[in-house]
Design an enzyme around this catalytic site. Structure first.
Site, PDB file in Angstrom:
ATOM      1  N   HIS A   1       1.547   3.257  -2.973  1.00 26.30           N
ATOM      2  CA  HIS A   1       1.171   4.888  -4.006  1.00 26.30           C
ATOM      3  C   HIS A   1       1.754   6.045  -3.489  1.00 26.30           C
ATOM      4  O   HIS A   1       1.357   6.536  -3.753  1.00 26.30           O
ATOM      5  CB  HIS A   1      -0.101   4.516  -3.284  1.00 26.30           C
ATOM      6  CG  HIS A   1      -1.461   3.599  -4.002  1.00 26.30           C
ATOM      7  ND1 HIS A   1      -1.436   3.200  -4.885  1.00 26.30           N
ATOM      8  CD2 HIS A   1      -1.886   2.502  -2.924  1.00 26.30           C
ATOM      9  CE1 HIS A   1      -2.238   2.077  -5.134  1.00 26.30           C
ATOM     10  NE2 HIS A   1      -2.336   1.203  -4.458  1.00 26.30           N
TER      11      HIS A   1
ATOM     12  N   ASP B   1      -6.763  -5.568  -4.683  1.00 24.13           N
ATOM     13  CA  ASP B   1      -6.875  -4.137  -5.844  1.00 24.13           C
ATOM     14  C   ASP B   1      -6.542  -5.312  -6.793  1.00 24.13           C
ATOM     15  O   ASP B   1      -6.804  -4.188  -7.970  1.00 24.13           O
ATOM     16  CB  ASP B   1      -4.431  -4.098  -5.511  1.00 24.13           C
ATOM     17  CG  ASP B   1      -4.861  -2.721  -4.326  1.00 24.13           C
ATOM     18  OD1 ASP B   1      -6.156  -2.237  -3.648  1.00 24.13           O
ATOM     19  OD2 ASP B   1      -4.191  -3.238  -4.054  1.00 24.13           O
TER      20      ASP B   1
ATOM     21  N   HIS C   1     -52.970  19.336  -1.257  1.00 21.53           N
ATOM     22  CA  HIS C   1     -52.785  18.122  -1.466  1.00 21.53           C
ATOM     23  C   HIS C   1     -53.868  17.506  -0.323  1.00 21.53           C
ATOM     24  O   HIS C   1     -54.455  15.951  -1.418  1.00 21.53           O
ATOM     25  CB  HIS C   1     -51.582  18.516  -0.549  1.00 21.53           C
ATOM     26  CG  HIS C   1     -50.192  18.469  -0.884  1.00 21.53           C
ATOM     27  ND1 HIS C   1     -50.160  19.678  -1.465  1.00 21.53           N
ATOM     28  CD2 HIS C   1     -49.135  17.897  -0.965  1.00 21.53           C
ATOM     29  CE1 HIS C   1     -48.234  19.866  -1.807  1.00 21.53           C
ATOM     30  NE2 HIS C   1     -48.564  18.546  -1.869  1.00 21.53           N
TER      31      HIS C   1
ATOM     32  N   GLN D   1       1.108  -0.945  -0.073  1.00 25.19           N
ATOM     33  CA  GLN D   1      -0.457   0.025  -0.403  1.00 25.19           C
ATOM     34  C   GLN D   1       0.634   1.410  -0.251  1.00 25.19           C
ATOM     35  O   GLN D   1       0.960   2.793  -0.672  1.00 25.19           O
ATOM     36  CB  GLN D   1      -0.750   0.124   0.979  1.00 25.19           C
ATOM     37  CG  GLN D   1      -2.168  -0.836   1.528  1.00 25.19           C
ATOM     38  CD  GLN D   1      -3.008  -1.038  -0.295  1.00 25.19           C
ATOM     39  OE1 GLN D   1      -3.314   0.158  -0.363  1.00 25.19           O
ATOM     40  NE2 GLN D   1      -3.218  -1.851  -0.879  1.00 25.19           N
TER      41      GLN D   1
ATOM     42  N   GLU E   1      -9.659   2.575   4.728  1.00 22.57           N
ATOM     43  CA  GLU E   1      -9.885   1.649   3.163  1.00 22.57           C
ATOM     44  C   GLU E   1      -9.788   0.423   3.301  1.00 22.57           C
ATOM     45  O   GLU E   1     -10.188   0.002   2.727  1.00 22.57           O
ATOM     46  CB  GLU E   1      -8.870   3.170   2.042  1.00 22.57           C
ATOM     47  CG  GLU E   1      -9.390   1.724   1.259  1.00 22.57           C
ATOM     48  CD  GLU E   1      -8.251   2.430   0.153  1.00 22.57           C
ATOM     49  OE1 GLU E   1      -8.454   2.892  -0.952  1.00 22.57           O
ATOM     50  OE2 GLU E   1      -7.049   3.114  -0.175  1.00 22.57           O
ATOM     51  N   HIS E   2      -8.755  -0.551   3.016  1.00 19.23           N
ATOM     52  CA  HIS E   2      -8.299  -1.691   3.927  1.00 19.23           C
ATOM     53  C   HIS E   2      -8.583  -1.897   5.371  1.00 19.23           C
ATOM     54  O   HIS E   2      -7.392  -1.645   5.969  1.00 19.23           O
ATOM     55  CB  HIS E   2      -7.365  -1.774   2.887  1.00 19.23           C
ATOM     56  CG  HIS E   2      -7.552  -1.329   1.246  1.00 19.23           C
ATOM     57  ND1 HIS E   2      -6.392  -0.125   1.722  1.00 19.23           N
ATOM     58  CD2 HIS E   2      -7.573  -1.912   0.661  1.00 19.23           C
ATOM     59  CE1 HIS E   2      -6.291   0.011  -0.500  1.00 19.23           C
ATOM     60  NE2 HIS E   2      -7.352  -1.132  -0.364  1.00 19.23           N
TER      61      HIS E   2
END
Length: 421
Positions: A261, A348, A405, A258, A315-316
């Site tokens: 990135h 991924d 209404h 990771q 995220e993970h």
């Protein structure tokens, strides 16, 4: 790789907030993005081409915004066979998982009426595929296949061109294999604006999904009132919660994976075992630095480690060793990986789950990309006898000050002659 050791205090949730604060705030480019969006919206291709020359091609003219069918065919033909096989497997797995997320129409029946919740795909969708550090054919698969499964017939892909104005051929091949209908050589905030509002060369879409840099994500945020988006995809993050009996080597590789990135990526290993964290740290020491933020957190027990993860909403989230038993209590993560064998890199690329996931703690309230992002749910109402509903609802309408209404509903009462009196 640079990393820091932390001993957690009595409040793991507070530590989670401190870790989140290490990543730069996303609003830093708001004004620059607003200018780009406004220019593309007002001037179309002229502004889009200008920004492409400025940000992507080094001043050179781009051959074309739209990638030709011949270019796609050539890229697919020349694709390296092992890469083709890997993409084909990923396409099949993402398709199967995507299909599991399709919700059928559902009807609720009452005595004298029924309400059906129907679902229909949007007409046009677009997938943004990042450039920069490397090509991302895997993102093509995640976005295009999921949109196709949802029933979208017109799926565009855009990716930033290189200096020669061309999109990476592996990305183009993935577009062909995954079933994209159009591919644009454009990137950045200008591409998001073009997809949202259309230009002479770019057809506007209904939904835009996909990761990208801060400018891309801020542009998605700014156009989200006019098109649907999947969410704000900030820098990647991972939390590994591991017990003393976990194997440190593959866990260190998961952190490093990771961390690839780069800038702004935040990876955390939390454990009640100082020995395990030391062993993971030794593995990290020998790895090249990527400017990711890496923290190894010693907690008092595994419950505190899970509290840290839940508050961080990664995220993970990966659970390893005896920490695997915490899986039923883990609810705030974009994707949960259970067991040392379940490295996040599988998610991924090939497992079938989607890698377009909520970041910046958005997993507290948001989900990863599914077919639902490309479909709309709406109600279909049928009444064969309106008496009971009208008599029940008309007083409520009058209590809100909406006389007509009430009269509209009362006009359907059989014994009043239909005059609404």
């Amino acid at each position: 790789m640079r990393h820091e050791r932390i001993v957690a205090g009595a409040d793991p949730a507070a530590l989670a907030a401190e870790l989140r604060a290490l990543v730069p705030a996303p609003g830093l480019v708001r004004d620059q993005v607003a200018e780009i969006v406004a220019q593309v919206r007002a001037h179309g291709d002229e502004a889009l081409n200008s920004y492409t020359r400025r940000f992507d091609t080094g001043g050179a003219e781009q051959p074309a915004i739209t990638v030709s069918r011949n270019e796609l065919n050539t890229a697919e033909r020349d694709l390296d066979p092992p890469v083709r096989a890997g993409l084909a497997a990923a396409i099949e797995n993402v398709r199967r998982v995507g299909e599991a997320g399709i919700v059928e129409d559902r009807t609720v029946r009452f005595d004298h009426h029924q309400v059906t919740l129907r679902s229909a795909p949007v007409s046009r969708a677009a997938v943004y595929v990042p450039g920069g550090r490397a090509p991302y054919p895997s993102t093509v698969v995640m976005g295009v296949v999921t949109a196709r499964v949802a029933g979208v017939t017109d799926v565009a892909v855009c990716a930033p061109p290189s200096r020669d104005g061309m999109v990476d051929p592996v990305v183009l091949a993935a577009c062909k294999l995954a079933g994209a209908t159009r591919v644009y050589a454009m990137g950045g905030a200008q591409a998001i604006a073009a997809l949202a509002y259309g230009t002479e060369s770019v057809a506007p879409v209904d939904v835009i999904v996909g990761p990208g840099n801060l400018y891309v994500q801020e542009a998605k945020r700014q156009v989200s009132g006019d098109v649907g988006i999947d969410g704000f995809a900030g820098p990647s993050d991972l939390v590994v919660v591991a017990a003393h009996d976990a194997d440190p080597r593959p866990l260190a590789l998961d952190l490093l994976a990771q961390a690839e990135h780069g800038d702004g990526t935040l990876v955390v290993a939390a454990s009640d075992s100082a020995q395990l964290l030391y062993a993971i740290g030794e593995q990290l020491d020998d790895a090249p630095d990527t400017n990711a933020i890496v923290r190894l957190v010693e907690t008092g027990n595994l419950d505190d480690a899970l509290t840290l993860a839940q508050s961080f909403a990664p995220e993970h989230l990966q659970l390893a060793g005896a920490a695997e038993q915490l899986a039923p209590r883990a609810t705030s993560a974009g994707c949960l990986f259970v067991g040392t064998a379940a490295g996040t890199a599988f998610g991924d690329y090939i497992a079938g789950c989607n890698h377009i996931l909520p970041t910046n703690g958005a997993a507290r309230f948001s989900s990863g990309l599914t077919a639902a992002q490309f479909r709309r749910t709406f109600a279909e109402v049928r009444l064969d006898d309106a008496d009971a509903l009208a008599r029940a609802a008309a007083p409520v309408a009058r209590a809100e000050g909406f006389e007509f209404h009430a009269r509209s509903m009362e006009a359907r009462i059989r014994d009043n002659g239909g005059d609404g009196s």
